[in-house]
Enzyme design. Structure first.
Site, PDB file in Angstrom:
ATOM      1  N   HIS A  35      -3.218  84.947  32.847  1.00 14.81           N
ATOM      2  CA  HIS A  35      -2.534  86.214  33.096  1.00 14.81           C
ATOM      3  C   HIS A  35      -3.412  87.358  32.600  1.00 14.81           C
ATOM      4  O   HIS A  35      -3.490  87.613  31.398  1.00 14.81           O
ATOM      5  CB  HIS A  35      -1.176  86.219  32.403  1.00 14.81           C
ATOM      6  CG  HIS A  35      -0.269  85.141  32.895  1.00 14.81           C
ATOM      7  ND1 HIS A  35      -0.340  83.844  32.432  1.00 14.81           N
ATOM      8  CD2 HIS A  35       0.708  85.140  33.839  1.00 14.81           C
ATOM      9  CE1 HIS A  35       0.571  83.100  33.056  1.00 14.81           C
ATOM     10  NE2 HIS A  35       1.208  83.854  33.925  1.00 14.81           N
ATOM     11  N   ASP A 162       8.508  93.395  29.680  1.00 16.35           N
ATOM     12  CA  ASP A 162       9.794  93.614  30.339  1.00 16.35           C
ATOM     13  C   ASP A 162      10.595  92.317  30.425  1.00 16.35           C
ATOM     14  O   ASP A 162      11.818  92.325  30.366  1.00 16.35           O
ATOM     15  CB  ASP A 162       9.570  94.173  31.750  1.00 16.35           C
ATOM     16  CG  ASP A 162       8.963  95.564  31.703  1.00 16.35           C
ATOM     17  OD1 ASP A 162       9.627  96.475  31.180  1.00 16.35           O
ATOM     18  OD2 ASP A 162       7.828  95.733  32.167  1.00 16.35           O
ATOM     19  N   GLU A 414      24.326  81.938  19.170  1.00 12.41           N
ATOM     20  CA  GLU A 414      23.727  80.638  18.842  1.00 12.41           C
ATOM     21  C   GLU A 414      22.233  80.631  19.135  1.00 12.41           C
ATOM     22  O   GLU A 414      21.439  80.062  18.386  1.00 12.41           O
ATOM     23  CB  GLU A 414      24.407  79.531  19.651  1.00 12.41           C
ATOM     24  CG  GLU A 414      25.903  79.405  19.430  1.00 12.41           C
ATOM     25  CD  GLU A 414      26.725  80.407  20.237  1.00 12.41           C
ATOM     26  OE1 GLU A 414      26.144  81.111  21.091  1.00 12.41           O
ATOM     27  OE2 GLU A 414      27.949  80.483  20.009  1.00 12.41           O
ATOM     28  N   ASP A 472      40.613  71.838  21.908  1.00  4.55           N
ATOM     29  CA  ASP A 472      39.824  72.906  22.522  1.00  4.55           C
ATOM     30  C   ASP A 472      39.273  72.498  23.893  1.00  4.55           C
ATOM     31  O   ASP A 472      38.887  73.347  24.689  1.00  4.55           O
ATOM     32  CB  ASP A 472      38.686  73.366  21.593  1.00  4.55           C
ATOM     33  CG  ASP A 472      39.154  74.453  20.634  1.00  4.55           C
ATOM     34  OD1 ASP A 472      40.228  75.035  20.874  1.00  4.55           O
ATOM     35  OD2 ASP A 472      38.447  74.720  19.648  1.00  4.55           O
TER      36      ASP A 472
END
Lengths: 671, 671
Positions: A35, A162, A414, A472
């Site tokens: 790159h 970005d 998390e 749950d």
């Protein structure tokens, strides 16, 4: 861009930065991949940072009080490698630059931690570097509070692109840094408005300055090709008492035919493009050649921090021997001598008292022993402190008003937690652990993988580790997550059966230097199955015989965690029918696999029927069922082959058929 | 809070909202678990939304032009269940409310898509709902552009909590919605400043209004307990031409002893707390009892949209039959009749031309056949369009100025892409696929799991699926990701070997109605291995004999994707030595497992040596190696047992020993 005007205005700066650009072009042309655009665009910013701000000494890359420099936009690796080579890091030779992206080179496609000095973290998966950096800055604050400003006082600089800012985890980083007023964290944004698919605004029109400001950051802007402006912005950014964003307006692939285009993001290898760019820079040296005067200027930069480093060493030598020892021990990741005895004492006590508690509670008991004697631990939870049982009484909460706090309320983040924990460990001097529900391994995965890849001992405390969490429901019930963690190279996955195994697992996790650990812990209470005290850490062997067959050994039941109790009950049922049954507890497959075959064979001899029971998917178990001297027609599994459901835990175990009766039946059907 | 003042000011509103609160308290007390605080806090907002704004008809829950209501803060499931019950959804009976969180009930701990009408998506893992909602709103725009405003014209409303907004994925959602000016997306933020660990500001001090504004949202605020203020804010929010945030200042667990505390987040089950709260509300009805007049008011709300629905039906009947058919077909997830022939034609052409291309390119070829005949497909990539080969010429790019565009530049947001794609599919009428690198499965995991759990056919196009991607190195090289995807229930993981298998995989992926697919595709070119045209879709069988043994069958080599070529070359080596060797291509383990045993036995008979070759970890293969009639001492694996490295692909295959020679050697060592 009027390149020649830039050149003329700051000739000395320009040629130093051009050295980065030329090395980048040459290395990428030689590799025929990489790159180019980012190093070419950010060379000016990096040059000013290294020349005027970054506190470092190329001859002492591991100086603990150096500033940290993190290239979050890791694809621009040639920027970092060029800087390390130019400033004189001894392991970043020209040969390494020439071998960019080749087998065995330190100069991997993306910066890989451990490959060379000066690579503070592995980057490439976007958003990780900036989030690691939050952990670095927290580690600095914590250590400064502990050891004093004389010993710990440095900045963390991060270059982001970005892409880093579009990844969601960057928001978690921004929120954390803002909340904790991490004023020694400086983020340099390569603001070039280009991504692979086109201009940034085809996908995003966020005003980044306002976004950072909304989370309490100080905001700065500069022309990323004007060294004076860059210097001013950096100088200002350090003065604000807040984390600082410096938006550097840059041109990707500056000075090349691909400038300001997506094409410039990738590998510029066309000889004419390379030659024209060098000509525009006024760079006349040959391929991989850096004129001696320019190299010398860079080496002066590389040694600029030498005096400060020597002064630091003198200061360090002046603090108490005890402080020095503690500091050095933590950086070496050595455990205190008394850890072993403390864990043994806990095990002895527990084997006598035989409490019936959830292993998440067991984990708290273990931490209650570990944290007071290991000042380098930093705990936390992603907003599940009471459920993860990660907080012990002595830690204190890390906040701007309590920098000595060793417990982080990470918020519902998390991923950010896992990545920042990695940053803390990478910074040095800290062992970080943090909790969430096992199912949310999913959210933390990218950072958990990087801990394994980087070979750092971050500890992930994953509670509520099966359908045993109950009501749950399936969104919160891990089914495939043990397999996911076990599939990941260099990861210890512990699923302890009781408090003793939990303490043993913690002993390994908190002692190891090169492997992250996942502790899979139950929500529900479990009996103490290790009722006879053994000083030896049996969990460190990965698997062991918990209860042997009485009479002829016809079956072996393997289990982990909460299902060990079921295995023992199944054994009772089978023994009552005269079927000699061994129960093998297997709290850590990876450690068992690492044992000598002699030991493995003793635990899992060929012959008997083998049944494994675990409230998760079968994947990962076949190796021990039909592999490892096992037989296809004498092996069975009791566990989950679907997602879970919402109901009380006992009902779920019953409905999904994970019971002692089902295990015993399975054994009998295979005899 | 002065509850009685609220009551007195808006008595009719108050009692309707109190019905939600009372049902919540009763259901959670009965279940002895759940989350009381959120429904109690947001009851007023939800009441106003349902009474005055949400376009719906409880008697026709699947009316395609209904407004969508998404409870991103899924732990507050009793809010949704109460609303559905009160407004008269026929499948949400009082019995279901009484069975909250019990086995087999529609009222799972968190809302589960498919359990009951009106549950538009599964939520619970925070941040998913708001990101799904972006996909819902995009789907609405795309369909409106395609079918016209007469047929498609509705809003998407989302309730989010502080947790949703802390999860990084919410930033991806915010950025996408802002960029695409999704003005029919309205987010209602339950701004109560409480999370499990304490007040929000222990972990975050982000100014959410400024944060959303920075991404181009319209910003609104209201007192979340003042029905007039809520109504005004909602009315304004719909007029702005931008996505809108309505910050609703609320009190968690309103009116209870736990109001405004973390304790209020969880289950309020103490009888006195429950009784006192009801008393404060002026609620005198018995447990699970809703007075007839209040129920009747709610049912009026539930039927409020009936007329609009009837009008819509009339409008729908007035459009062309062809349009109606296409609309209905897409909502039914039926494929057009011509798909099968088109795929067959492509296969025939390829088997003749035998191109050597990467399977990511093969995928583009398949999409070139699919997209023109399936107007319901929406493609995209997380900023890797040219690498993922996901864009075909006919799609057009989705942007505010081109709502008919069927291609999304998702930006560097793998997680947001995956979650928004789920939203599009859930909305109805869209089949969504999107690409990133296979390694970044890690970033998209939480949403990929939810697609599997929800049984929706989202397609994840994961290119660069092994060390075969080369120089980008281990951060970009999946090793464990095939195992991760395969470990996930209800997920098809395809790893096709050539263009024919890729086309077959796409045919399954784009036809299935209840299973998401992962397409693992190579970066590197692969030969056409299916050189003989077969009309049958062999990939749909999961595995098949690609090349049989000549002479006595001594060995079976199993392989997927790029390693099928290696397996065929190994077969050549072995056959040259007279060792009869079968090659089994196994593009989809899940589909193979679903075959009858008779077929599986034909493909994998007992007896011969078995070697599997795949450039990933062994986990998942043991089942086919030592299970399924295999033998422990006659089975071997050639693949990865560590992370990869940065080097050209050929070098990596050589260095990691994944070669035809190594496979042949492995076979011979086991004979």
């Amino acid at each position: 861009m009027d390149i020649s005007a830039l050149r003329d205005k700051h000739p000395s700066h320009w040629m130093k930065a051009a050295a980065i650009r030329a090395l980048t072009l040459d290395a990428i042309a030689a590799a025929n991949s990489g790159h180019s655009g980012m190093p070419m665009g950010m060379a000016d910013v990096a040059t000013v940072l290294f020349e005027k701000h970054l506190k470092f000494d190329a001859s002492a890359p591991n100086w603990p009080d150096r500033d940290r420099f993190i290239l979050s936009a890791g694809h621009g690796s040639m920027l970092l490698y060029s800087l390390l080579h130019l400033t004189g890091y001894s392991d970043m030779t020209l040969e390494e630059i020439k071998n960019f992206r080749q087998w065995g080179a330190r100069t991997a496609g993306h910066p890989e931690y451990g490959h060379a000095s000066g690579i503070e973290t592995t980057t490439g998966p976007l958003g990780q570097g900036i989030t690691n950096a939050v952990g670095f800055a927290m580690a600095e604050e914590i250590q400064r509070a502990r050891f004093g400003k004389k010993i710990v006082d440095h900045h963390t600089y991060v270059i982001v692109g970005d892409g880093c800012l579009m990844e969601g985890v960057s928001q978690e980083a921004i929120g954390l840094a803002g909340r904790h007023e991490l004023s020694k964290l400086i983020v340099l944004w390569d603001n070039n408005n280009i991504t692979i698919d086109g201009t940034v605004d085809i996908a995003d029109r966020t005003n980044q300055l306002k976004r950072f400001a909304a989370s309490g950051w100080s905001i700065h802007e500069c022309d990323g090709h004007d060294p004076d402006a860059i210097d001013r912005a950096l100088t200002d950014a350090k003065k604000t008492g807040k984390p600082a964003l410096v938006a550097c307006k840059t041109h990707i692939a500056l000075g090349s035919a691909a400038q300001d285009t997506s094409k410039g993001h990738g590998a510029l290898t066309d000889p004419k493009v390379v030659a024209d760019a060098k000509a525009a820079y006024g760079w006349t040296a040959g391929t991989f050649e850096v004129p001696a005067d320019i190299k010398s200027q860079w080496e002066t930069i590389g040694s600029r921090g030498g005096a400060a480093r020597a002064e630091w060493e003198a200061r360090f030598a002046s603090v108490s021997q005890n402080k020095q020892n503690e500091f050095n021990r933590a950086y070496a990741l050595d455990v205190p001598n008394k850890l072993s005895a403390a864990i043994k004492a806990l095990k002895k006590k527990i084997s006598e008292e035989q409490p019936k508690v959830a292993t998440r509670k067991s984990s708290e008991l273990a931490l209650g022993v570990i944290n007071p004697i290991m000042g380098e631990t930093v705990g936390g939870s992603a907003d599940l402190t009471g459920s993860n049982n990660t907080k012990t009484a002595d830690l204190g909460v890390f906040l701007p008003e309590n920098r000595a706090g060793r417990y982080l309320h990470w918020g519902i983040r998390e991923h950010g937690m896992a990545s920042a924990m990695n940053g803390m460990v990478l910074h040095g001097g800290i062992r970080a652990y943090g909790g969430t529900f096992m199912c949310f391994t999913d959210y933390a995965r990218p950072a958990m993988r990087l801990a394994a890849l980087m070979k750092i001992p971050t500890v992930f405390v994953m509670t509520h580790d099966s359908i045993g969490l109950g009501e749950d429901g399936p969104t919160h019930q891990p089914v495939e997550h043990l397999a996911i963690s076990r599939a990941t190279p260099n990861t210890y996955v512990f699923r302890p059966a009781d408090t003793i195994e939990t303490a043993e697992a913690w002993e390994v996790a908190i002692s190891t230097k090169t492997t992250p650990s996942v502790l899979a812990l139950s929500r529900q209470n479990l009996p103490t199955v290790r009722t006879e005290h053994k000083t030896k850490n049996l969990t460190s062997q990965g698997a062991y015989v918990l209860a042997d067959a009485e009479g002829k050994r016809q079956a072996i039941i393997m289990a982990t965690g909460s299902e060990v109790e079921i295995a023992l009950n199944a054994r009772d049922l089978l023994q009552a029918e005269g079927i000699g049954t061994r129960v093998v507890s297997m709290p850590c497959m990876e450690l068992f696999e690492a044992q000598e075959e002699r030991y493995r064979k003793r635990v899992l001899p060929g012959g008997p029927v083998r049944v494994a029971v675990e409230a998760g998917v079968q994947m990962g178990w076949d190796k021990w069922l039909t592999g490892e001297r096992g037989k296809n027609n004498k092996a069975g599994f009791v566990g989950m082959d679907s997602f879970g459901a919402s109901a009380p835990a006992e009902v779920l175990y019953e409905k999904f058929g994970i019971t002692a009766e089902a295990v015993a039946e399975k054994v009998k059907s295979l005899l």
